[in-house]
Design an enzyme around this catalytic site. Structure first.
Site, PDB file in Angstrom:
ATOM      1  N   HIS A  22      16.318  50.873  12.293  1.00  0.00           N
ATOM      2  CA  HIS A  22      15.705  50.940  13.620  1.00  0.00           C
ATOM      3  C   HIS A  22      14.179  50.867  13.503  1.00  0.00           C
ATOM      4  CE1 HIS A  22      19.589  52.324  15.330  1.00  0.00           C
ATOM      5  NE2 HIS A  22      19.743  52.675  14.080  1.00  0.00           N
ATOM      6  N   HIS A 415      25.992  43.926   3.671  1.00  0.00           N
ATOM      7  CA  HIS A 415      26.904  44.614   4.593  1.00  0.00           C
ATOM      8  C   HIS A 415      26.731  44.072   6.020  1.00  0.00           C
ATOM      9  CE1 HIS A 415      23.161  46.383   5.720  1.00  0.00           C
ATOM     10  NE2 HIS A 415      23.692  47.316   6.484  1.00  0.00           N
ATOM     11  N   TRP A 418      22.147  44.050  11.209  1.00  0.00           N
ATOM     12  CA  TRP A 418      21.473  42.939  11.883  1.00  0.00           C
ATOM     13  C   TRP A 418      20.142  42.585  11.206  1.00  0.00           C
ATOM     14  CZ3 TRP A 418      22.418  38.725  14.036  1.00  0.00           C
ATOM     15  CH2 TRP A 418      21.464  38.028  14.777  1.00  0.00           C
ATOM     16  N   ASN A 419      19.422  43.599  10.691  1.00  0.00           N
ATOM     17  CA  ASN A 419      18.152  43.272  10.021  1.00  0.00           C
ATOM     18  C   ASN A 419      18.413  42.413   8.796  1.00  0.00           C
ATOM     19  OD1 ASN A 419      16.092  44.922  11.545  1.00  0.00           O
ATOM     20  ND2 ASN A 419      17.603  46.482  11.028  1.00  0.00           N
ATOM     21  N   SER A 420      19.383  42.821   7.991  1.00  0.00           N
ATOM     22  CA  SER A 420      19.683  42.041   6.784  1.00  0.00           C
ATOM     23  C   SER A 420      20.161  40.641   7.163  1.00  0.00           C
ATOM     24  CB  SER A 420      20.754  42.744   5.942  1.00  0.00           C
ATOM     25  OG  SER A 420      20.235  43.961   5.453  1.00  0.00           O
ATOM     26  N   GLN A 440      28.305  45.213  12.274  1.00  0.00           N
ATOM     27  CA  GLN A 440      28.345  44.437  11.028  1.00  0.00           C
ATOM     28  C   GLN A 440      29.530  43.470  10.999  1.00  0.00           C
ATOM     29  OE1 GLN A 440      28.417  47.686   8.219  1.00  0.00           O
ATOM     30  NE2 GLN A 440      26.566  48.569   9.112  1.00  0.00           N
TER      31      GLN A 440
HETATM   32  C1  UDX Z   1      21.714  50.075  10.776  1.00  0.00           C
HETATM   33  C2  UDX Z   1      23.185  49.676  10.974  1.00  0.00           C
HETATM   34  O1  UDX Z   1      23.953  50.089   9.877  1.00  0.00           O
HETATM   35  C3  UDX Z   1      23.321  48.201  11.233  1.00  0.00           C
HETATM   36  O2  UDX Z   1      24.687  47.868  11.418  1.00  0.00           O
HETATM   37  C4  UDX Z   1      22.537  47.818  12.465  1.00  0.00           C
HETATM   38  O3  UDX Z   1      22.614  46.423  12.694  1.00  0.00           O
HETATM   39  C5  UDX Z   1      21.087  48.261  12.324  1.00  0.00           C
HETATM   40  O4  UDX Z   1      21.015  49.653  11.980  1.00  0.00           O
HETATM   41  P1  UDX Z   1      21.250  49.380   8.134  1.00  0.00           P
HETATM   42  O5  UDX Z   1      22.656  49.673   7.762  1.00  0.00           O
HETATM   43  O6  UDX Z   1      20.223  50.124   7.436  1.00  0.00           O
HETATM   44  O7  UDX Z   1      21.022  49.442   9.733  1.00  0.00           O
HETATM   45  O8  UDX Z   1      21.100  47.789   7.827  1.00  0.00           O
HETATM   46  P2  UDX Z   1      20.060  46.698   8.237  1.00  0.00           P
HETATM   47  O9  UDX Z   1      20.111  46.426   9.694  1.00  0.00           O
HETATM   48  O10 UDX Z   1      20.315  45.563   7.369  1.00  0.00           O
HETATM   49  O11 UDX Z   1      18.640  47.329   7.928  1.00  0.00           O
HETATM   50  C6  UDX Z   1      18.242  47.703   6.633  1.00  0.00           C
HETATM   51  C7  UDX Z   1      16.764  47.440   6.471  1.00  0.00           C
HETATM   52  O12 UDX Z   1      16.358  48.041   5.245  1.00  0.00           O
HETATM   53  C8  UDX Z   1      16.436  45.950   6.378  1.00  0.00           C
HETATM   54  O13 UDX Z   1      15.285  45.666   7.128  1.00  0.00           O
HETATM   55  C9  UDX Z   1      16.173  45.730   4.896  1.00  0.00           C
HETATM   56  O14 UDX Z   1      15.185  44.751   4.629  1.00  0.00           O
HETATM   57  C10 UDX Z   1      15.677  47.086   4.455  1.00  0.00           C
HETATM   58  N1  UDX Z   1      15.992  47.303   3.033  1.00  0.00           N
HETATM   59  C11 UDX Z   1      17.280  47.488   2.614  1.00  0.00           C
HETATM   60  C12 UDX Z   1      14.945  47.305   2.136  1.00  0.00           C
HETATM   61  O15 UDX Z   1      13.765  47.119   2.493  1.00  0.00           O
HETATM   62  N2  UDX Z   1      15.233  47.529   0.816  1.00  0.00           N
HETATM   63  C13 UDX Z   1      16.480  47.737   0.354  1.00  0.00           C
HETATM   64  O16 UDX Z   1      16.634  47.931  -0.852  1.00  0.00           O
HETATM   65  C14 UDX Z   1      17.555  47.714   1.289  1.00  0.00           C
END
Ligand code: UDX
Length: 525
Positions: A22, A415, A418-420, A440
């Site tokens: 977020h 996984h 949405w950010n990934s 996801q």
């Molecule tokens: C959560 C929810 O799980 C996801 O389903 C929803 O879409 C957004 O909120 P998260 O699981 O953390 O997010 O996944 P993601 O949305 O991919 O965000 C992770 C963030 O952490 C990304 O911006 C990624 O770049 C960052 N990250 C992850 C790093 O900077 N380093 C890492 O080693 C892993």
């Protein structure tokens, strides 16, 4: 900048739910708005603030970005640092509301009364904290919301909340869902929290609660872009005209019925059986403010790389290690900031990676609690990793945006947060989709079947127990070599170009951001 410009800078307060998925998009938006001349205060809870400060000291100071600036201020959620209740969303959400309301009210009042500070002209918040909009309204301050998932997922939740489509029910678990502008979604392709068997009731509530307040904001911004989700944006936007946003469902005028989705309301509402009783007042709630894509926010090169908000320190060695590999040769593995796998799943993933025989970089986030163990990787696998450091690297946290942008990366085992998802598309990297829950599973469907950049290792959490190393190996091979891999790579590069174009001066998202900044200025007059 002369002193009159300096004085006239408008002040925007941005409030984030304390989770990495977020904070990242909201901070990217913050940097983008600062670069356009706004003065931003970014806030979230103090316990996460401490983590951010530990990994990046520069956030303790005000940073000039373009013609604007950015500073951080954190508020206590009222719990001790190691309070385990934070891991229960059902407890965390109301706790943040009670402390957050006080903090924001005080912040607004102090900035309105003290001539040495800038009054707050606009408030922007993200997921799970819809009450921020109410606080803004109470003080007569315009507010906007940043939706941090895809527009497709927004549309699914929107249709569920407003009972505009049929969803799986306890009687019919396997029903598929049809929503205008989206491909038909099987029962395991809708966000899993909407499934009648989902155990995550507090998550479903936290997500749906947001839809009660979306019409009070003047705009819902989304970290997506027109070229990527054109149909979805068109349909969602065309059904949210300002003229009907205050019309209770079921009381539309005849001319509104010309709009396809409203027709759909009339047709489907009586037979839909979702969330019956859970949100009784949703029949009298309004719809939503206009939706505006402003992403991919990661791509706005707003300078200031120094301002990062990593909850854990990103390992610098990742990039030098990647430098030592040829182009398109490395598999990057990360499951974001929340997901944790069982020991069995970790073992299958680990040995599948070894069996695929390609170099890999695995970001393996530190445990959140004492109970979350990280001894899960098999000894034999760790011995191999230690022995073949040139081929395998495991780090606690990676600078993921930079890793994905590195030319050595061939594929991302993700996984599908949405950010990934967006970072991968914006970097032109194909994926092996390994979704766990929530949005996801929908993102994974889109990555594989709509965007054409990956394969699904599993479809949903129901498949996780069947994860096998053979499947891991097969999927990695499928995405990294052969004709199909070539096709996915081409598609991924096409999305990267489209993402670059969207944020370039005059591009679709750039125009939307400019218009949003103008809107803040005109509302502040
Ligand atoms: C959560 C929810 O799980 C996801 O389903 C929803 O879409 C957004 O909120 P998260 O699981 O953390 O997010 O996944 P993601 O949305 O991919 O965000 C992770 C963030 O952490 C990304 O911006 C990624 O770049 C960052 N990250 C992850 C790093 O900077 N380093 C890492 O080693 C892993």
């Amino acid at each position: 900048m002369d002193s009159s410009q300096e004085e006239s800078k408008l002040h925007v307060l941005m409030v984030s739910f304390p989770g990495q998925g977020h904070i990242n998009p909201l901070l990217r938006l913050a940097k983008c708005l600062a670069s356009k001349g706004l003065s931003i205060t970014f806030t979230t809870t103090a316990n996460v603030g401490k983590m951010l400060e530990n990994s990046n000291k520069s956030i303790t100071e005000t940073t000039a970005i373009g013609s604007g600036d950015l500073r951080f201020e954190f508020f206590s959620d009222g719990w001790e640092d190691d309070d385990p209740r934070r891991h229960d969303l059902g407890l965390l959400v109301p706790q943040i509301e009670s402390s957050g309301r006080d903090f924001i009210t005080r912040f607004i009042t102090q900035h309105a009364q003290d001539h040495n500070r800038r009054p707050v002209s606009c408030i922007i918040n993200n997921a799970f904290i819809p009450w921020v909009v109410d606080v803004a309204t109470e003080h007569g301050i315009p507010s906007a919301v940043l939706w941090v998932q895809s527009i497709a997922v927004y549309s699914v939740y929107y249709h569920y909340f407003h009972k505009l489509a049929s969803f799986p029910t306890p009687e019919d678990h396997h029903a598929s869902t049809k929503i205008p502008g989206l491909p038909p979604l099987d029962f395991d392709e809708i966000p899993s929290f909407l499934h009648p068997s989902s155990p995550y009731v507090s998550l479903q509530n936290a997500i749906l609660e947001q839809f009660k307040n979306l019409s009070k904001a003047f705009r819902v911004l989304v970290d997506s872009f027109d070229e990527l989700e054109h149909e979805q944006i068109k349909i969602v936007s065309s059904n949210l005209p300002a003229s009907i946003t205050t019309t209770p469902l079921g009381q539309f005028h005849e001319q509104d019925l010309e709009r396809s989705e409203i027709k759909c309301t009339r047709l489907l509402a009586p037979s839909s059986s979702n969330a019956e009783g859970a949100f009784e007042d949703n029949k009298t709630s309004t719809l939503s403010a206009p939706i505006t894509p402003v992403g991919p926010l990661i791509k706005f090169s707003t300078g200031n790389e120094a301002v990062r908000a990593d909850m854990w320190s990103a390992a610098d060695e990742c990039l030098t290690w990647l430098d030592s590999h040829p182009p398109s040769s490395v598999v990057y593995v990360s499951f974001g900031s929340v997901v944790s796998l069982s020991e069995e799943q970790l073992a299958e993933m680990a040995f599948g990676l070894l069996d695929a025989g390609v170099p890999f970089l695995w970001s393996f986030r530190p445990p959140f609690t004492k109970h979350e163990s990280h001894s899960g990787l098999p000894e034999e696998f760790l011995e191999h990793v230690n022995h073949y450091k040139k081929k395998c690297l495991i780090v606690k946290w990676a600078p993921q945006d930079h890793v994905l942008a590195h030319p050595s990366v061939a594929c991302f085992v993700t996984h599908c947060g949405w950010n990934s998802t967006l970072e991968s598309l914006s970097s032109g990297v194909p994926v092996v989709a390994f979704p766990q829950w929530g949005d996801q599973v929908t993102d994974a469907k889109f990555l594989a079947d709509v965007f054409g950049v990956g394969v699904r290792l599993v479809r949903s959490c129901e498949d996780l127990k069947n994860l096998s190393r053979g499947d891991v190996e097969r999927c990695i091979r499928e995405v990294t070599s052969g004709e199909k891999a070539e096709e996915m790579r081409k598609n991924a590069l096409k999305w990267r170009k489209a993402a670059e174009d969207a944020v370039a001066p005059g591009g679709s998202s750039d125009r939307n951001v400019e218009a949003f900044v103008d809107e803040i200025k005109s509302l502040a007059r």
